[in-house]
Motif scaffolding. Sequence first.
Motif, PDB file in Angstrom:
ATOM      1  N   UNK A 673     -39.940   4.707  -6.602  1.00  0.00           N
ATOM      2  CA  UNK A 673     -41.167   5.129  -7.276  1.00  0.00           C
ATOM      3  C   UNK A 673     -41.266   6.659  -7.353  1.00  0.00           C
ATOM      4  N   UNK A 674     -41.195   7.315  -6.219  1.00  0.00           N
ATOM      5  CA  UNK A 674     -41.420   8.767  -6.191  1.00  0.00           C
ATOM      6  C   UNK A 674     -40.308   9.551  -6.879  1.00  0.00           C
ATOM      7  N   UNK A 681     -41.877  13.189 -14.731  1.00  0.00           N
ATOM      8  CA  UNK A 681     -42.771  14.346 -14.857  1.00  0.00           C
ATOM      9  C   UNK A 681     -42.038  15.541 -15.462  1.00  0.00           C
ATOM     10  N   UNK A 682     -40.893  15.842 -14.893  1.00  0.00           N
ATOM     11  CA  UNK A 682     -40.151  17.018 -15.355  1.00  0.00           C
ATOM     12  C   UNK A 682     -39.530  16.789 -16.734  1.00  0.00           C
ATOM     13  N   UNK A 683     -39.119  15.555 -17.043  1.00  0.00           N
ATOM     14  CA  UNK A 683     -38.522  15.272 -18.348  1.00  0.00           C
ATOM     15  C   UNK A 683     -39.560  15.392 -19.457  1.00  0.00           C
ATOM     16  N   UNK A 684     -40.744  14.846 -19.232  1.00  0.00           N
ATOM     17  CA  UNK A 684     -41.811  14.941 -20.230  1.00  0.00           C
ATOM     18  C   UNK A 684     -42.202  16.403 -20.441  1.00  0.00           C
ATOM     19  N   UNK A 685     -42.324  17.143 -19.341  1.00  0.00           N
ATOM     20  CA  UNK A 685     -42.688  18.559 -19.466  1.00  0.00           C
ATOM     21  C   UNK A 685     -41.596  19.342 -20.178  1.00  0.00           C
ATOM     22  N   UNK A 686     -40.339  19.027 -19.899  1.00  0.00           N
ATOM     23  CA  UNK A 686     -39.235  19.733 -20.562  1.00  0.00           C
ATOM     24  C   UNK A 686     -39.253  19.480 -22.057  1.00  0.00           C
ATOM     25  N   UNK A 687     -39.511  18.250 -22.462  1.00  0.00           N
ATOM     26  CA  UNK A 687     -39.573  17.937 -23.889  1.00  0.00           C
ATOM     27  C   UNK A 687     -40.769  18.620 -24.548  1.00  0.00           C
ATOM     28  N   UNK A 711     -46.374   7.388 -20.211  1.00  0.00           N
ATOM     29  CA  UNK A 711     -45.852   6.073 -19.796  1.00  0.00           C
ATOM     30  C   UNK A 711     -46.666   5.404 -18.695  1.00  0.00           C
ATOM     31  N   UNK A 712     -47.086   6.163 -17.692  1.00  0.00           N
ATOM     32  CA  UNK A 712     -47.870   5.567 -16.608  1.00  0.00           C
ATOM     33  C   UNK A 712     -49.193   5.015 -17.133  1.00  0.00           C
ATOM     34  N   UNK A 713     -49.745   5.639 -18.182  1.00  0.00           N
ATOM     35  CA  UNK A 713     -51.017   5.192 -18.753  1.00  0.00           C
ATOM     36  C   UNK A 713     -50.859   3.944 -19.611  1.00  0.00           C
ATOM     37  N   UNK A 733     -49.920   7.301  -8.157  1.00  0.00           N
ATOM     38  CA  UNK A 733     -49.233   8.512  -8.608  1.00  0.00           C
ATOM     39  C   UNK A 733     -49.292   9.572  -7.506  1.00  0.00           C
ATOM     40  N   UNK A 734     -48.421  10.594  -7.628  1.00  0.00           N
ATOM     41  CA  UNK A 734     -48.422  11.702  -6.665  1.00  0.00           C
ATOM     42  C   UNK A 734     -48.449  13.072  -7.344  1.00  0.00           C
ATOM     43  N   UNK A 735     -48.143  13.133  -8.657  1.00  0.00           N
ATOM     44  CA  UNK A 735     -48.066  14.415  -9.358  1.00  0.00           C
ATOM     45  C   UNK A 735     -49.355  14.709 -10.124  1.00  0.00           C
ATOM     46  N   UNK A 736     -49.466  15.925 -10.626  1.00  0.00           N
ATOM     47  CA  UNK A 736     -50.641  16.361 -11.382  1.00  0.00           C
ATOM     48  C   UNK A 736     -50.483  15.937 -12.845  1.00  0.00           C
ATOM     49  N   UNK A 737     -50.760  14.670 -13.105  1.00  0.00           N
ATOM     50  CA  UNK A 737     -50.555  14.139 -14.448  1.00  0.00           C
ATOM     51  C   UNK A 737     -51.612  14.604 -15.426  1.00  0.00           C
ATOM     52  N   UNK A 738     -52.800  14.940 -14.942  1.00  0.00           N
ATOM     53  CA  UNK A 738     -53.845  15.437 -15.838  1.00  0.00           C
ATOM     54  C   UNK A 738     -53.398  16.742 -16.504  1.00  0.00           C
ATOM     55  N   UNK A 739     -52.792  17.625 -15.734  1.00  0.00           N
ATOM     56  CA  UNK A 739     -52.274  18.881 -16.291  1.00  0.00           C
ATOM     57  C   UNK A 739     -51.239  18.617 -17.373  1.00  0.00           C
ATOM     58  N   UNK A 740     -50.336  17.654 -17.088  1.00  0.00           N
ATOM     59  CA  UNK A 740     -49.265  17.374 -18.038  1.00  0.00           C
ATOM     60  C   UNK A 740     -49.814  16.717 -19.309  1.00  0.00           C
TER      61      UNK A 740
END
Length: 973
Positions: A673-674, A681-687, A711-713, A733-740
């Motif tokens: 999971x983690x 997280x990093x792939x979506x941000x990179x794109x 995807x998580x949504x 979740x563990x990351x700051x998805x709202x920011x992304x």
Amino acid sequence: MDTTLSSPDKASVDITAPQRLRVIKRGGDVAAFDGSKISVAITKAFIATEGDNAAASSRIRDFVHEATQSIVDTFLRRMPDGGTLHIEDIQDQVELALMRAGEQKVARAYVLYREEHARARQPQNGDIAKPHPSLNVTQADGTVRPLDLGRVETLVFDACEGLTNVEPQKIVDASLKNLYDGVSIDGVSQALTMTARTLVEKEPNYTYATARLLQDNLRREALSFLDIVDEATYQEMADLYAPAFKAYIAKGIAFDQLDPQLAEFDLERLGAALDHTRDAQFTYLGLQTLYDRYFLHHDDIRYELPQVMFMRVAMGLALNEDDREARAIEFYELLSSFDYMASTPTLFNAGTVKSQLSSCYLTTVPDQLDGIYGAIRDNAMLSKWAGGLGNDWTPVRALGSYIKGTNGKSQGVVPFLKVVNDTAVAVNQGGKRKGAVCAYLETWHLDVEEFLELRKNTGDDRRRTHDMNTANWVPDLFMKRVFDDEEWTLFSPSTCPDLHDLYGAAFEKRYTEYEEMTRNGQLKLFKRVKAKDLWRKMLSMLFETGHPWITFKDPCNLRSPQNHAGVVHSSNLCTEITLNTSADEIAVCNLGSVNLAQHIVDGELDGDKLKKTVKTAVRMLDNVIDINYYAVPQAERSNFKHRPVGLGLMGFQDALYKRGIAYASQEAVEFSDTSMELISYHAIEASSDLAAERGRYQSFEGSLWSKGVLPIDSIANLAEERGADYIEVDTSTTQDWARLRDKVTSQGMRNSNVMAIAPTATISNICGVTQSIEPTYQNLFVKSNLSGEFTVVNAYMVNDLKERGLWDEVMINDLKYYDGSVQPIDRVPDDLKARYASAFEVEPKWLVEAAARRQKWIDQAQSLNLYIAGVSGKKLDVTYRMAWFRGLKTTYYLRALGATSVEKSTVDRGNLNAVGNADSGAAPSTQPAASPAASGASGEARGIDDFLSGKSGSGSRAPSAGDIDELGCEACQ
């Protein structure tokens, strides 16, 4: 110093290439005579003594021309009818011409030049510091010299440098026993390699020594062909890689194999970036795989070396970058470190004149004869250039359907699939590997029952496809009917054409309307069956033949970021790609995989390193889209419009080993999971960052991305449409998805899809890690594949057993006896038994649970093999229902071990290995047999009725580890 010579104004003969003459090079290769090289050599000698201005001197230019012409005339007089001369003969004539002309200083410079290069090529004229007293070696040119023991020892000791528990002198001594007087120079290298590989089962580090010894052959072959030196050691490559790289680029372009644009790079800068020490990280299997299947070759001579190959791929992916050299070095660093590896088509073709770099192609076959054969033609063209294919056959009308044009009835889908099967066999991707295709059919199609039997070995062979893969495209409504034990109706798409493009609640509504039409007589062509009966047949055929795989239509569509732009009608050859297809668009996906094991530092996942890797990897994948060669226009149109990529991972099991976690554990599920969350997280941000730099993909507006649905949504979409009673998925979740989310909605996305986990079997071999998300198949086995046979031993297990004083000959023999399993060996502690449980010793629920945790982060799917020991109808039923219930989009191969047992011996080996129990008289141990599904074979399972009731399994052979590696296509690997 190189100097470009202008052509002389006068020439009585053609000094460049007298057609009758051939030259034997020092490595034994034969090439056309080229007199201009004589001119260059003489000019360099003048420059060495008189400075750079010598090339501009008319006196010297005239002398060079006349001397060259005189030497050519000498050979033409000597061999008026043509013939072959040695390179040394030519150099002797150059030296003689300089002496005769009174150019002693220049002649001396030329002699020194020859001596310097002779030293660089290693001793060639009997100058052997440590000759063997009785063994002689036959050189490539046929001469015989004493075996150079000094060089042999240098090679072996270099190969063993830095490796613990490896004895170089042991390799030297054992190799000498296998040599004979007059052995070829290649035979010496082979003897060293074969000796080292026999020691791998006792000490895993010998695989690295074997690979390094193998490189002696590789270097000799490539460096002599490139006219650098005849042979070189590992240490000497620190200085030789750069000139070899430049020569390689020139040769590759001259052979019309490399893209001429590569010559426009700063080759000095790129050559200086090549790191020869990275040659030392290959396993034997990895390096042999590269040599056999990846390195460029000309006339069957491999002239590409490992670091040169990685730089060639990096350059090919950096062609359109602003600072091409900097990006090429960045890409090279990622590839050559094994932190990330591109897919096989990219490794094959990047930087070449035909840069087909994409992995997967998905097509929808229309319901017209010209469209069907057009789709088969597209298959052939795409397969030719190393693409894996997924075909959606659902639109094609069923057996018995009315054909208006001929006033006849259709023969259904199956006869066309036979043609597809034979096309895949015929178009074998230039001999590099088998062509491969997977046909998908929705479960409501009237031909589905015959489709299930395509891989059987019995029945009408004209309605069988023994080489093609098949997969069920299963709607959620069917699974609900299975759960609720209700009826299911089969239709022909000719009378229900809109079902193909519907999913979720809309599909359910329209499907039930069609069912009502069968009851009131409006629809005549249909068949009603019990959903559970069809489900049982699906599972029994999967067990019996390995096909069709089970994939789920609704989660693929309801969670697709592109559900505004079309419908996902199928997956690809390896079930990890879920992209829209239509008559106008062939979906394309470009793959690469993060090596998760390389990102475990001191037992923990290094998030900063992972972020850096993912950012570069996504950029490389995005570049593929613009550089790629497209064999058909529908693929190009689709790829430029949507720009999907599929970043995956490999080495998941290695990462667990490094963290001390058993695969069958809640800790492994949490890590699944983690780790996937971070990659996502990093792939979506990179794109998204690429979108800010390069622009959004064309169809971004209206996508889930544009609405801030990541995807998580999208799990909520699936739960809403399917119903809460039919799904259970962890959404923590563990990351700051709202920011992304904010970044994605404001900046956009460069790629419609970003993630997909492919099988990676072949590229995992290259990197020396376990493939993809798979558990270890066996801890000790001999892998057989297209490159030969390789002893593979779990180095993590060996090291742990060594720490506890348990690694010895008895342990090795028992591991062989128990097919690499530690479970029956009494003296192995329980914690190590749990950690080193092999694939069939991990309960399938753990595979599904870990996959479900990954799936929540992935915008496409994952190639999930399921390993089931003690297989029964109930176990299969529970496993595949669980996969659907946990929200998985697809599954891949079923690897099943039957419940029957076969005695291996009348001696209890487990107690033999127990301390103090050597005389135990316990009952015989057993080993389960395998179903044909374990190898994807088309064998017949006996007792299917018993199997479905959970009473019996198949009695066929146990699957070999090589089967797991060779799944038919490497496009995704």
